[in-house]
Structures are given as C-alpha cells and as structure tokens.
Scaffold this active site. Structure first.
Site, mmCIF file in Angstrom:
data_model
loop_
_atom_site.group_PDB
_atom_site.id
_atom_site.type_symbol
_atom_site.label_atom_id
_atom_site.label_comp_id
_atom_site.label_asym_id
_atom_site.label_seq_id
_atom_site.Cartn_x
_atom_site.Cartn_y
_atom_site.Cartn_z
ATOM 1 N N ASN A 20 21.330 2.041 -4.657
ATOM 2 C CA ASN A 20 20.696 2.273 -5.971
ATOM 3 C C ASN A 20 20.113 3.680 -6.058
ATOM 4 O OD1 ASN A 20 20.651 -0.228 -7.826
ATOM 5 N ND2 ASN A 20 20.342 -1.044 -5.759
ATOM 6 N N ASN A 45 9.871 -1.319 -9.926
ATOM 7 C CA ASN A 45 10.620 -1.922 -8.828
ATOM 8 C C ASN A 45 11.854 -2.638 -9.367
ATOM 9 O OD1 ASN A 45 11.038 -2.940 -6.105
ATOM 10 N ND2 ASN A 45 10.320 -4.925 -6.856
ATOM 11 N N GLU A 85 22.784 -3.912 -11.051
ATOM 12 C CA GLU A 85 21.728 -2.961 -10.653
ATOM 13 C C GLU A 85 22.206 -1.528 -10.865
ATOM 14 O OE1 GLU A 85 19.372 -5.524 -7.251
ATOM 15 O OE2 GLU A 85 20.775 -4.014 -6.571
ATOM 16 N N LEU A 144 10.632 -2.229 0.859
ATOM 17 C CA LEU A 144 10.203 -3.584 1.226
ATOM 18 C C LEU A 144 8.720 -3.731 1.542
ATOM 19 C CD1 LEU A 144 13.325 -4.628 3.329
ATOM 20 C CD2 LEU A 144 12.894 -4.851 0.880
ATOM 21 N N HIS A 180 14.373 -5.848 -8.559
ATOM 22 C CA HIS A 180 14.417 -7.101 -7.791
ATOM 23 C C HIS A 180 15.740 -7.828 -8.066
ATOM 24 C CE1 HIS A 180 12.658 -10.315 -5.443
ATOM 25 N NE2 HIS A 180 13.203 -11.154 -6.300
HETATM 26 C C1 GAR Z 1 18.724 -4.194 -4.049
HETATM 27 O O1 GAR Z 1 19.603 -5.239 -4.286
HETATM 28 C C2 GAR Z 1 17.342 -4.523 -4.596
HETATM 29 O O2 GAR Z 1 17.402 -5.361 -5.712
HETATM 30 C C3 GAR Z 1 16.727 -5.224 -3.420
HETATM 31 O O3 GAR Z 1 17.148 -4.500 -2.292
HETATM 32 C C4 GAR Z 1 18.476 -4.033 -2.544
HETATM 33 C C5 GAR Z 1 18.569 -2.598 -2.078
HETATM 34 O O4 GAR Z 1 19.894 -2.187 -2.061
HETATM 35 N N1 GAR Z 1 15.292 -5.223 -3.530
HETATM 36 C C6 GAR Z 1 14.541 -6.243 -3.138
HETATM 37 O O5 GAR Z 1 14.999 -7.255 -2.626
HETATM 38 C C7 GAR Z 1 13.039 -6.066 -3.385
HETATM 39 N N2 GAR Z 1 12.354 -7.311 -3.236
HETATM 40 P P1 GAR Z 1 20.264 -0.648 -1.882
HETATM 41 O O6 GAR Z 1 19.497 -0.128 -0.658
HETATM 42 O O7 GAR Z 1 21.737 -0.637 -1.647
HETATM 43 O O8 GAR Z 1 19.866 0.068 -3.135
#
Ligand code: GAR
EC number: 2.1.2.2
Length: 192
Positions: free
Chosen positions: A15, A103, A175, A86, A105
């Site tokens: 992301n 954030n 996302e 996290l 999620h």
């Molecule tokens: C994403 O899917 C985001 O929604 C999640 O971590 C992933 C990061 O992916 N976030 C959470 O679970 C927060 N509670 P990335 O490092 O490939 O962007």
C-alpha cells in the site's frame, strides 16, 4: 506548497508503494518520509526505490520519547498514513497530530477489528465465520485499535470455496485502488 505525507508501515508495504506511486505525479502532495518499527520491512526497499527517506525506530523511541514527533514536526507533515503499521499510536502522537492520522484495515469495521486483528488473522476469522462479504475500512486513528471515525469503506463478495489467498487478494485490490484516492480527497478538504 505541496501537502506533506508520512507513511508508517511494518511489513511489505504494497500500500505504501501505491501511495508513493500515486503522489509521485501529484502537484498537490508528496510523500516525505516512510517510518517503520521493523528494520527488515520490505517497505524500506520500496522507499529507497522512490528515493524517499526512511526512519527506523525502536519501541523505546516510539513510546518513551518525542523523537518521532519531533521528526514529523520538523518535516512539517500534514497527514500521517498508517499502511500496515501494527503498533498502537501513543497518545502523544495523537495529540500532536489531531485528526491527521488515518489507518487502513482489511475488514468492514466495526467487525473484525481490535488488538491482534491484522493481516491474515482478520481474513481467517472472516472465513471461519462464514461471512458472505468483506471489504476494507479507512478510518481516523484514536487511542483504541480500529475505533476512530470511518472515512471510507468498500466491499467485495466472498464466493463459496474462496481460500484465504483469494479473500486476501480481493481485499488488497480494493486497498490499492482506494487508499491513495481517499488520502488525496482528505488533503483536498484540508486545503479548503
Ligand atoms: C493491509 O492489508 C492492511 O489492511 C493491513 O495490513 C496489510 C498491509 O499490507 N493492516 C492491518 O491489518 C491493520 N490492522 P502491505 O504491507 O502490503 O501494504
């Protein structure tokens, strides 16, 4: 002057990558810093590829000092984006950037949020519950995990037989598609 974005991420940073790509071409905003608690996080490589500076911090630095806040203030950061970060944001950070921390999620909050609900844990819980749909939530950050005001949600269908990987992929597509645009929209509102 361009609006200034800081991204916090703990892992891969796909992301973060989409956000850096999106704003590389923007006349209105730019990513000025990537921050992580994880020295092994691939997001550091991604930041390097975009020639965006990064900062690695320890638990002590984040929770017991004002160093991270000082860095963000010095860089005149307008918005803080948590993209797969996290750790819970300390109160000092929330107070220093009120309504400026958002954030992402990987579920339709308020369902499947809270401590321990991140990444695969979320999708596993959704599949175990037999949900027929899931989605993503972008929200303001407050002192609790996943509880701030919701800014955006989008949904996808879970088909019978969908695996963890399939559900994860569908969520990730949403996302990548929405997060940069939602950030852009918020920055536009901040301008007016
Ligand atoms: C994403 O899917 C985001 O929604 C999640 O971590 C992933 C990061 O992916 N976030 C959470 O679970 C927060 N509670 P990335 O490092 O490939 O962007």
């Amino acid at each position: 002057m361009k609006k200034r974005i800081a991204i916090f991420a703990s892992g891969s940073g796909s992301n973060a990558q989409k956000i850096m790509e999106h704003f590389k071409r923007s006349a209105d905003a730019e990513v000025v810093l990537v921050l992580t608690n994880n020295p092994q996080a691939y997001v550091l490589q991604r930041a390097d590829n975009f020639e965006i500076p990064s900062h690695i911090f320890s638990r002590h630095e984040f929770y017991e000092t004002d160093e991270v806040i000082g860095l963000l203030k010095n860089l005149q950061v307008d918005i803080i984006v948590l993209a797969g970060f996290l750790w819970l944001a300390p109160k000092s950070l929330l107070n220093a950037f009120p309504n400026k921390i958002i954030n992402l999620h990987p579920a339709l909050l308020p369902k499947y949020g809270g401590k321990g609900m991140y990444g695969d844990n979320v999708h596993k819980a959704i599949l175990a519950a037999g949900e027929e749909e899931s989605g993503i939530t972008i929200h303001f950050v407050n002192a609790e995990f996943d509880e701030g005001e919701i800014i955006h949600q989008s949904k996808f269908k879970i088909e019978p037989g969908d695996t963890l990987e399939m559900v994860k992929f569908k969520g990730q597509q949403l996302e990548h598609q929405h997060f940069p645009k939602v950030i852009e929209g918020l920055l536009k509102k901040m301008r007016s």
